[in-house]
Design a protein around this motif. Structure first.
Motif, mmCIF file in Angstrom:
data_model
loop_
_atom_site.group_PDB
_atom_site.id
_atom_site.type_symbol
_atom_site.label_atom_id
_atom_site.label_comp_id
_atom_site.label_asym_id
_atom_site.label_seq_id
_atom_site.Cartn_x
_atom_site.Cartn_y
_atom_site.Cartn_z
ATOM 1 N N SER A 1 3.979 -5.983 11.385
ATOM 2 C CA SER A 1 3.762 -5.875 12.824
ATOM 3 C C SER A 1 3.784 -7.219 13.517
ATOM 4 C CB SER A 1 2.412 -5.191 13.087
ATOM 5 O OG SER A 1 1.355 -5.941 12.514
ATOM 6 N N GLU A 2 3.723 -8.316 12.772
ATOM 7 C CA GLU A 2 3.697 -9.637 13.377
ATOM 8 C C GLU A 2 4.840 -10.484 12.856
ATOM 9 O OE1 GLU A 2 -0.358 -10.540 12.155
ATOM 10 O OE2 GLU A 2 -0.931 -10.534 14.268
ATOM 11 N N ALA A 3 5.235 -11.455 13.655
ATOM 12 C CA ALA A 3 6.321 -12.337 13.269
ATOM 13 C C ALA A 3 5.845 -13.328 12.210
ATOM 14 C CB ALA A 3 6.836 -13.075 14.491
ATOM 15 N N VAL A 4 6.814 -13.843 11.446
ATOM 16 C CA VAL A 4 6.564 -14.782 10.362
ATOM 17 C C VAL A 4 7.502 -15.965 10.545
ATOM 18 C CG1 VAL A 4 6.559 -15.083 7.849
ATOM 19 C CG2 VAL A 4 5.970 -12.865 8.836
ATOM 20 N N VAL A 5 7.047 -17.159 10.156
ATOM 21 C CA VAL A 5 7.888 -18.349 10.223
ATOM 22 C C VAL A 5 8.530 -18.608 8.864
ATOM 23 C CG1 VAL A 5 7.942 -20.848 10.580
ATOM 24 C CG2 VAL A 5 6.588 -19.398 12.096
ATOM 25 N N GLY A 6 9.851 -18.781 8.864
ATOM 26 C CA GLY A 6 10.598 -19.164 7.673
ATOM 27 C C GLY A 6 11.275 -20.499 7.890
ATOM 28 N N VAL A 7 11.325 -21.319 6.851
ATOM 29 C CA VAL A 7 11.860 -22.680 6.929
ATOM 30 C C VAL A 7 12.953 -22.855 5.884
ATOM 31 C CG1 VAL A 7 11.322 -25.147 6.768
ATOM 32 C CG2 VAL A 7 9.637 -23.557 7.729
ATOM 33 N N ASP A 8 14.008 -23.560 6.252
ATOM 34 C CA ASP A 8 15.136 -23.873 5.371
ATOM 35 C C ASP A 8 15.271 -25.391 5.294
ATOM 36 O OD1 ASP A 8 17.586 -24.286 4.129
ATOM 37 O OD2 ASP A 8 18.770 -23.241 5.658
ATOM 38 N N ILE A 9 14.987 -25.970 4.122
ATOM 39 C CA ILE A 9 15.110 -27.417 3.926
ATOM 40 C C ILE A 9 16.364 -27.688 3.101
ATOM 41 C CG2 ILE A 9 14.055 -29.503 2.990
ATOM 42 C CD1 ILE A 9 11.337 -28.174 3.313
ATOM 43 N N GLY A 10 17.390 -28.240 3.733
ATOM 44 C CA GLY A 10 18.626 -28.569 3.049
ATOM 45 C C GLY A 10 18.897 -30.056 3.071
ATOM 46 N N GLY A 11 19.949 -30.457 2.386
ATOM 47 C CA GLY A 11 20.259 -31.869 2.300
ATOM 48 C C GLY A 11 20.735 -32.478 3.606
ATOM 49 N N THR A 12 21.316 -31.675 4.500
ATOM 50 C CA THR A 12 21.826 -32.204 5.766
ATOM 51 C C THR A 12 21.064 -31.695 6.982
ATOM 52 O OG1 THR A 12 23.466 -30.425 5.913
ATOM 53 C CG2 THR A 12 24.151 -32.469 4.846
ATOM 54 N N LYS A 13 20.536 -30.482 6.906
ATOM 55 C CA LYS A 13 19.784 -29.959 8.052
ATOM 56 C C LYS A 13 18.531 -29.236 7.575
ATOM 57 C CE LYS A 13 21.865 -25.372 8.558
ATOM 58 N NZ LYS A 13 20.649 -24.593 8.212
ATOM 59 N N THR A 14 17.537 -29.211 8.451
ATOM 60 C CA THR A 14 16.328 -28.433 8.237
ATOM 61 C C THR A 14 16.191 -27.485 9.421
ATOM 62 O OG1 THR A 14 15.236 -30.201 7.005
ATOM 63 C CG2 THR A 14 13.817 -28.528 7.977
#
Length: 298
Positions: A2-15
């Motif tokens: 029912s609630e939003a969640v934060v997801g993170v992508d850590i890559g070599g060129t962009k985050t």
């Protein structure tokens, strides 16, 4: 959910960070260049800043992270990473980001996260047993078993890059050895094979472009690489027994025609209903899957 969640992508060129709502819809995004050459602390600060900007709109649960490198499933630290993130090996991602954000953090490898995302809201929606292979500069893989990532003993289950591959015997893999699948069925592999055939040093993307423009040598390179990939995937289906196989990444589109033909030719009749499909979420796959990881482990 029912609630939003934060997801993170850590890559070599962009985050990147995203606010992900019910059903896997991306509601908001933040992105910045990864300060890879400035060291792990700078990378973590960037990831934390992007995530923090979205937390007020999220529920109170954990933040999910998909990162380059092999993640120790017991500690949330990086067991191994390439030079795309110098010094990343050994970084305690879970503890470091939890301290910065004041939230629990869940972390997995970025290809694992992409597979979760595709199962939740992408090309494998509704399936709980999936093999995903990411074809980019290198070659990555992930196994989703009963809706969750299969990590293996070291966090590296699903890494298909170092399977022996016919046709790659003279091509050097990123691990330093010869004859592996990554050495033929990756952007780096396409470039190396084309250079060996023509003497022309170009990128893997350029090989795909030249093939589309009618370059016979480039077409031969793509056909050989796609055939190797498709045959390997058919073999993996008999080992892993998934409901679907997905191919993601920048080189996927160029390799899929030949890969699909080889896959169909090699797949035993007992698995004839296991489709080989392109992934659907593109650049959002990792953040969506990271959010799913946070939800599953909340």
């Amino acid at each position: 959910m029912s609630e939003a969640v934060v997801g993170v992508d850590i890559g070599g060129t962009k985050t990147a960070a995203a606010l992900v709502g019910p059903g896997g819809a991306v509601l908001a995004r933040r992105q910045a260049a990864t300060p890879a050459r400035s060291g792990p602390a700078a990378v973590l600060e960037t990831a934390a800043r992007l995530a923090a900007d979205l937390l007020d709109a999220a529920g109170p649960g954990p933040v999910g992270v998909g990162t380059a490198g092999t993640v120790d499933p017991a500690t949330g630290s990086i067991r191994y990473a390439t030079d795309s993130l110098p010094g990343w090996t050994g970084t305690p991602v879970v503890d470091a980001l939890a301290g910065r954000l004041g939230r629990p953090v869940r972390v997995t490898n970025d290809v694992n996260a992409a597979a979760l995302g595709e199962c939740w809201a992408g090309a494998a929606r509704g399936r709980r047993d999936v093999l995903l292979v990411a074809v980019g500069t290198g070659l990555g893989g992930a196994i989703v078993r009963d809706g969750r990532i299969e990590t293996g003993a070291r966090g590296a289950a699903g890494e298909v890059a170092h399977l022996p591959a016919p046709g790659a015997e003279r091509l050097r893999c990123g691990c330093g050895r010869y004859g592996h699948l990554e050495a033929i069925a990756s952007g780096t592999g396409l470039a190396a094979a084309y250079a060996e055939k023509t003497g022309s040093p170009v990128t893997g993307r350029a090989v795909a472009d030249r093939a589309a423009a009618g370059d016979a040598a480039a077409r031969q390179v793509l056909e050989r690489a796609g055939a190797a990939l498709g045959a390997a995937l058919a073999g993996l289906v008999t080992l892993l027994d998934p409901q679907a196989v997905l191919v993601a990444g920048g080189a996927a589109e160029a390799l899929l025609p030949a890969a699909s033909s080889a896959y169909a030719a090699e797949l035993p009749a007992g698995w004839a209903d296991v489709p080989l499909r392109p992934a659907a979420l593109g650049a959002d796959a990792v953040v969506v899957g990271a959010a799913r990881l946070a939800l599953d482990e909340a």
